[in-house]
Structure formats: structure tokens, C-alpha cells
Design a protein around this motif. Structure first.
Motif, mmCIF file in Angstrom:
data_model
loop_
_atom_site.group_PDB
_atom_site.id
_atom_site.type_symbol
_atom_site.label_atom_id
_atom_site.label_comp_id
_atom_site.label_asym_id
_atom_site.label_seq_id
_atom_site.Cartn_x
_atom_site.Cartn_y
_atom_site.Cartn_z
ATOM 1 N N PHE A 12 0.825 -1.207 0.000
ATOM 2 C CA PHE A 12 0.000 0.000 0.000
ATOM 3 C C PHE A 12 0.864 1.264 0.000
ATOM 4 C CE2 PHE A 12 -2.707 3.246 1.988
ATOM 5 C CZ PHE A 12 -3.714 3.253 1.039
ATOM 6 N N ARG A 13 2.018 1.191 0.682
ATOM 7 C CA ARG A 13 2.915 2.345 0.723
ATOM 8 C C ARG A 13 3.449 2.641 -0.683
ATOM 9 N NH1 ARG A 13 4.770 3.560 5.771
ATOM 10 N NH2 ARG A 13 4.086 1.500 6.402
ATOM 11 N N GLY A 14 3.841 1.586 -1.397
ATOM 12 C CA GLY A 14 4.314 1.772 -2.766
ATOM 13 C C GLY A 14 3.210 2.320 -3.649
ATOM 14 N N VAL A 32 8.832 -2.319 -8.353
ATOM 15 C CA VAL A 32 9.559 -3.584 -8.237
ATOM 16 C C VAL A 32 9.164 -4.259 -6.928
ATOM 17 C CG1 VAL A 32 11.853 -4.631 -8.048
ATOM 18 C CG2 VAL A 32 11.527 -2.625 -9.512
ATOM 19 N N ASP A 33 8.832 -5.533 -7.011
ATOM 20 C CA ASP A 33 8.541 -6.282 -5.782
ATOM 21 C C ASP A 33 9.061 -7.707 -5.949
ATOM 22 O OD1 ASP A 33 6.248 -5.673 -3.317
ATOM 23 O OD2 ASP A 33 7.077 -7.700 -3.536
ATOM 24 N N ARG A 34 9.574 -8.239 -4.871
ATOM 25 C CA ARG A 34 10.092 -9.615 -4.953
ATOM 26 C C ARG A 34 8.952 -10.626 -5.031
ATOM 27 N NH1 ARG A 34 12.164 -10.075 1.349
ATOM 28 N NH2 ARG A 34 10.129 -9.582 2.206
ATOM 29 N N GLY A 55 -5.871 -11.040 8.227
ATOM 30 C CA GLY A 55 -6.139 -10.091 9.312
ATOM 31 C C GLY A 55 -7.332 -9.252 8.903
ATOM 32 N N VAL A 56 -7.610 -8.219 9.690
ATOM 33 C CA VAL A 56 -8.710 -7.330 9.330
ATOM 34 C C VAL A 56 -8.112 -6.167 8.548
ATOM 35 C CG1 VAL A 56 -10.538 -5.837 10.187
ATOM 36 C CG2 VAL A 56 -10.013 -7.966 11.372
ATOM 37 N N HIS A 57 -8.349 -6.154 7.259
ATOM 38 C CA HIS A 57 -7.795 -5.097 6.406
ATOM 39 C C HIS A 57 -8.921 -4.304 5.788
ATOM 40 C CE1 HIS A 57 -3.519 -6.051 6.419
ATOM 41 N NE2 HIS A 57 -3.912 -7.293 6.619
ATOM 42 N N PRO A 433 4.438 5.586 9.695
ATOM 43 C CA PRO A 433 2.988 5.589 9.515
ATOM 44 C C PRO A 433 2.503 4.160 9.282
ATOM 45 C CG PRO A 433 4.042 7.182 8.077
ATOM 46 C CD PRO A 433 5.132 6.357 8.676
ATOM 47 N N PHE A 434 1.442 3.781 9.955
ATOM 48 C CA PHE A 434 1.021 2.387 9.921
ATOM 49 C C PHE A 434 -0.344 2.217 9.255
ATOM 50 C CE2 PHE A 434 -1.170 -1.139 12.217
ATOM 51 C CZ PHE A 434 -0.443 -2.167 11.657
ATOM 52 N N PHE A 435 -1.322 3.005 9.685
ATOM 53 C CA PHE A 435 -2.656 2.851 9.110
ATOM 54 C C PHE A 435 -2.708 3.494 7.732
ATOM 55 C CE2 PHE A 435 -3.370 2.268 13.623
ATOM 56 C CZ PHE A 435 -4.003 1.039 13.583
ATOM 57 N N ARG A 436 -3.633 3.007 6.889
ATOM 58 C CA ARG A 436 -3.677 3.478 5.498
ATOM 59 C C ARG A 436 -3.824 4.990 5.415
ATOM 60 N NH1 ARG A 436 -5.667 -1.586 5.378
ATOM 61 N NH2 ARG A 436 -4.419 -2.907 4.040
ATOM 62 N N ARG A 437 -4.639 5.544 6.298
ATOM 63 C CA ARG A 437 -4.809 7.007 6.293
ATOM 64 C C ARG A 437 -3.452 7.696 6.448
ATOM 65 N NH1 ARG A 437 -7.920 7.352 10.577
ATOM 66 N NH2 ARG A 437 -6.210 7.289 12.017
#
Ligand SMILES: Cc1cc2nc3c(=O)[nH]c(=O)nc-3n(C[C@H](O)[C@H](O)[C@H](O)COP(=O)(O)OP(=O)(O)OC[C@H]3O[C@@H](n4cnc5c(N)ncnc54)[C@H](O)[C@@H]3O)c2cc1C
Length: 452
Positions: A12-14, A32-34, A55-57, A433-437
Motif C-alpha cells: 500500500f505504501r508503494g 519492483v517487488d520480490r 487479518g482485518v484489512h 505511519p502504519f494505518f492506510r490514512r
């Protein structure tokens, strides 16, 4: 000719960084992602024919701007999530609440908690309180010694690490950010009596009403978060982003004012590389130095159970958080129902995140864990007493909620400085920063960083 950017990490960060970079006229972006799939931890797995989030996403509490983007990507197929939560503590359930509710504790304990809170409030008015050095200190500074000790015990049972050993900012990855130890009307009166108490105390969400303009949405295509991952990838590709998935980075080297990144399949000469994951060890290795923060991060390993049963036997709610230190389950979600997945036989599923230390007996025998987890789901009222388990899967997730141990911040700052010294064209930001917001809001500065 615009600039060339490589975004490393298709989580999500990318995604958020790419979303900002495509706004730059003429920019060419590679991701790019492995892993061979898009979305990182947000991408759901498969259990039978169900798409199951690990998990709860959710896109919960996001800004209107991000919600509009998610809705566009989903062609309007999103549903608003109206959280209906339950929490469990001390053998009691509290409907409409997702923090520990200590109101079932004995009266003398609650009286002591209230007295300690009032002392803290009086001291807060004087100012100058010492900054807590660890999470245990933060719990005590916010809630007093009695409730702080109880919260530290809850933290230990979920995260399997002593709150004294982790940084105070770990609180942002917990559901321990506010305290409720009395019934709602008493909590509201106590909150109203002092600004400090208002900030640290909670009452049930319904009692407070709508508190902000943030939006909570979820894909409505019956594929859970996978539905967003698949469409978000295509949406970026349609805007010229080249996906290099399933590729390990072989080298990164400076070439004058540019930087060259090689994978098995691609050689990309870029103006900037934007590193969007917390794999500091891999980055250090690529830049030719040793660095490893793994000992400074606690990973909160979980057994993750998907329990399939008839939809009508599943409680109609979003999720339950179990704060009972003796509990096997922590967060149990009616994920099959809110993601709109009921199969032809009328089956759907619940998911249970069960904190479990690596190498414990349960960790080593995940196949035997489902029976006890299922019984706990019944005891907590998540499924009805006569529900039958049609099928199940239990996965081991070694990394879920990563919390920083004491000393992490100093190390990561040293790492950032070393990366900057070795390769100016590479942008590394600590993944605080952890949560999507928060991730989205942080991405709003990526273009400035890339052009600095
Ligand atoms: C169980 C759980 C539930 C959550 N629920 C919510 C929620 O409901 N709402 C919310 O807002 N937030 C939630 N979060 C937080 C949010 O989901 C995460 O913070 C966010 O998705 C993380 O995105 P990311 O891109 O940083 O990491 P990831 O999704 O982990 O992506 C990182 C990517 O980098 C790749 N990568 C790593 N190393 C390399 C390398 N050397 N080379 C190439 N690629 C590499 C990985 O393969 C991965 O694809 C939850 C988190 C967890 C753990």
C-alpha cells in the motif's frame, strides 16, 4: 523527457507513492517487488474458493480524497463499513466497543483507578511531567499505576513482549489508546470534568456520535481486499506504470547523477529510487554495508484461522477484540459476511488472529489449534452454539503488528544517514505511519522529497 522513478515495494505504501508520482508530467514509474503479486500484506489469500484477508484489512478512517481514489479504482464497487465491534475482557462482552472495557472489575479497583486518574489530571495541569521512556511508562502516565499495569498485561498477552521493552509509540499499533473502566454515563461525566481526562478516556462509540469526516470503505466485489489489489495494479498500469513483480533486486549502483537498478529481467536507469518497505537488511546489503534492525523489532506472530460455517450461524457484526489474557483468539472478524462471500452451500467464514509465540507448542502444531479456537468463537458468541465447522485452515503468520523495541529510533536514524551518504538518489523513509490514512498522508510529500 520526464524523470524516471523506481518504487521498491508494491504494498500500500508503494501504491500511495506511485499515486503521487504519476501526477508529475512526463514521469515514468517502475514498481519492483520480490513477490509475484501486487498489494503486499493487503492482498488476500485463498481458502477453498473464498478470498481471505490476512487479518482485518480495511480502508478505515481514510480521507475523502483517498476514498474517492479507491472508489474510482473499484468502479464504484465499494461498501461503507459501519463498524459494529465487540470487546471482551474479564469474561464480559461489551457491544459497540473495540478497546478493553474494565468496567466489570471489582468496585474497589475501579475506585482506585478513578482516584489515580484524578491525580494524573491534577499533575497534568501543572505541566513538566517526564516523557515516558517505554510503553509501560506511557500506560502509567496516561491511566495510572493500576489501569496501566492491567494494560501492560493485556499488551504482553497479545504482543508477547514486556511493555517495558518497547518504545512508547508502539501504542499506535494497539487498541490500548484510551481507557474505559466505568459505565458509559460515568465515563462521559469523568471525561467532561477535565481536558486531560477527556483525552485519555473513552466511552462507547455510539454514545459519542460521529467524531470526524473520515470515511471507512471496503471492496464490494466479493473478492475481499484482493479485489482492490487486482484493480489497483491495472489502474496504475493503465497510467503507464511498469510492474516488475516477482523479481529480486540484484544490484543498485550510482551512475553519475542517476542510479541503476538491476533485477533478473530489468535494468532501469532512474533519477530516484523510492524504497517503500521496512526491509533495511536487504537495502543495506545492496548498498554494501551491514545493518539489521530485526533484533529491534517485535513481530507479533499469529496463528491465523479461517473457520468456515453456515452464514446464518455467524453473528452479524464486524469484529470482536478479545482482551482476556487467557484467550486464544485476539481479533475475530465476520470477514466472509462483510466481504459478501457466501457460497452455493450457504457457507461463509470467520477469521481469527491468535497471538502465538514462534516455536511454542501451538505454533509447531497449527493443525491441532482449530478445535480450541472454534470453541472460543462459540463461547464469545461469534458463532451460534449449534454451528458446525464445515472446513478450516490455520496459517502461521510470523509477522503481523511490528512494534519497535527500545533503541530502534536511534538505529534507524543512523541507517537513514548512512543510506543518504552512500546514495543520494535513493529515498528511504522510516515506515512509521502504519494505518492506510497515515501512509497516504505521508505519501503527499514524496514528490517534494524526489525533487529535493
Ligand atoms: C494484520 C494487519 C491488519 C491491518 N489492518 C489495517 C486496517 O484495517 N486498516 C489500516 O489502515 N491499516 C491496517 N493495517 C496496516 C496496513 O495494512 C499496513 O501498514 C500497510 O498495508 C503496509 O503497507 P506496506 O506497503 O508498508 O507493507 P507491505 O504490504 O508489507 O508491502 C511491502 C512490500 O515490499 C516488498 N518487499 C520487501 N522487501 C523487498 C525487497 N528487498 N525487494 C523488493 N520488494 C520487497 C514486499 O514483498 C511487499 O510486497 C494492518 C496491518 C496488519 C499487519
Amino acid at each position: 523527457m520526464g524523470k524516471v522513478y523506481v518504487v521498491v515495494g508494491a504494498g500500500f505504501r508503494g501504491f500511495c507513492d506511485a499515486l503521487q508520482l504519476i501526477k508529475e508530467p512526463g514521469a515514468k514509474i517502475y514498481m519492483v517487488d520480490r513477490e509475484p503479486f501486487f498489494g503486499g500484506i493487503s492482498c488476500s489469500g485463498k481458502v477453498r474458493d473464498f478470498s481471505v484477508d490476512k487479518g482485518v484489512h480495511m480502508f478505515d478512517g481514510i480521507t475523502r480524497e483517498l476514498a474517492d481514489n479507491v472508489t474510482e479504482i473499484m468502479d464504484g464497487r465499494v461498501r461503507t463499513i459501519d463498524f459494529v465491534s465487540v470487546s471482551a475482557f474479564n469474561g464480559h462482552l461489551t457491544e459497540g466497543f473495540s478497546l478493553p472495557d474494565l468496567s466489570s472489575l471489582p468496585d474497589d479497583t475501579k475506585t482506585r483507578i478513578t482516584a489515580e486518574l484524578k491525580l494524573l489530571a491534577a499533575d497534568a495541569g501543572k505541566g513538566g511531567a517526564p516523557v515516558p521512556r517505554n510503553l509501560r511508562g506511557l500506560f502509567e502516565a496516561r491511566y495510572g499505576a493500576t489501569a496501566g499495569g492491567i494494560f501492560a498485561g493485556i499488551f504482553q498477552s497479545i504482543y508477547h513482549i514486556d511493555a517495558k521493552l518497547v518504545q512508547p509509540d508502539a501504542i499506535s499499533k494497539t487498541s490500548l489508546g484510551r481507557l474505559k473502566h466505568l459505565d458509559d454515563p460515568l465515563m462521559l461525566a469523568l471525561k467532561a470534568s477535565d481536558p486531560f481526562l477527556d483525552a485519555v478516556l473513552a466511552a462507547r462509540r455510539q454514545a459519542l456520535g460521529k467524531v470526524d469526516e473520515l470515511v471507512s470503505i471496503y471492496p464490494d466485489t466479493g473478492e475481499a481486499m484482493r479485489g482492490w489489489c487486482v484493480r489497483a495494479r491495472k489502474w496504475l498500469e493503465d497510467r503507464g506504470v511498469t510492474m516488475c513483480l516477482g523479481q529480486n533486486i540484484e544490484s543498485i549502483e550510482s551512475t553519475g547523477d542517476k542510479v541503476r537498478l538491476k533485477t533478473g529481467a530489468h535494468t532501469i536507469d532512474a533519477n530516484r529510487i523510492i524504497w517503500t518497505n521496512d526491509n533495511t537488511q536487504a537495502l543495506a546489503c545492496l548498498l554494501g554495508f551491514d545493518f539489521d534492525t530485526r533484533d529491534l523489532v517485535s513481530n507479533t506472530p499469529m496463528l491465523f484461522a479461517t473457520l468456515i460455517t453456515r452464514a446464518e450461524h455467524i453473528k452479524d457484526f464486524t469484529y470482536l477484540q478479545n482482551f482476556d489474557p487467557e484467550g486464544k483468539t485476539y481479533r475475530t472478524a465476520c470477514a466472509g459476511i462483510y466481504s459478501g462471500q457466501i457460497d452455493a452451500d450457504g457457507n461463509s467464514f470467520v477469521t481469527c488472529e491468535c497471538p502465538t509465540p514462534i516455536d511454542s507448542e501451538r505454533w509447531n502444531n497449527p493443525g491441532q489449534a482449530h478445535h480450541a479456537i472454534w470453541q472460543e468463537c462459540k463461547a464469545l458468541g461469534i458463532v451460534s452454539p449449534d454451528a458446525e465447522l464445515a472446513d478450516h485452515a490455520v496459517l502461521r503468520l510470523p509477522c503481523t503488528f511490528k512494534v519497535a523495541k527500545l533503541g530502534y529510533d536511534e538505529e534507524i536514524r543512523a541507517f537513514e544517514a548512512e543510506v543518504g551518504r552512500r546514495m543520494r538518489a535513493l529515498i528511504f523513509r522510516d515506515v512509521k505511519p502504519f494505518f492506510r490514512r497515515d501512509i497516504y498522508l505521508d505519501s503527499l510529500r514524496v514528490r517534494d522529497l524526489a525533487n529535493a
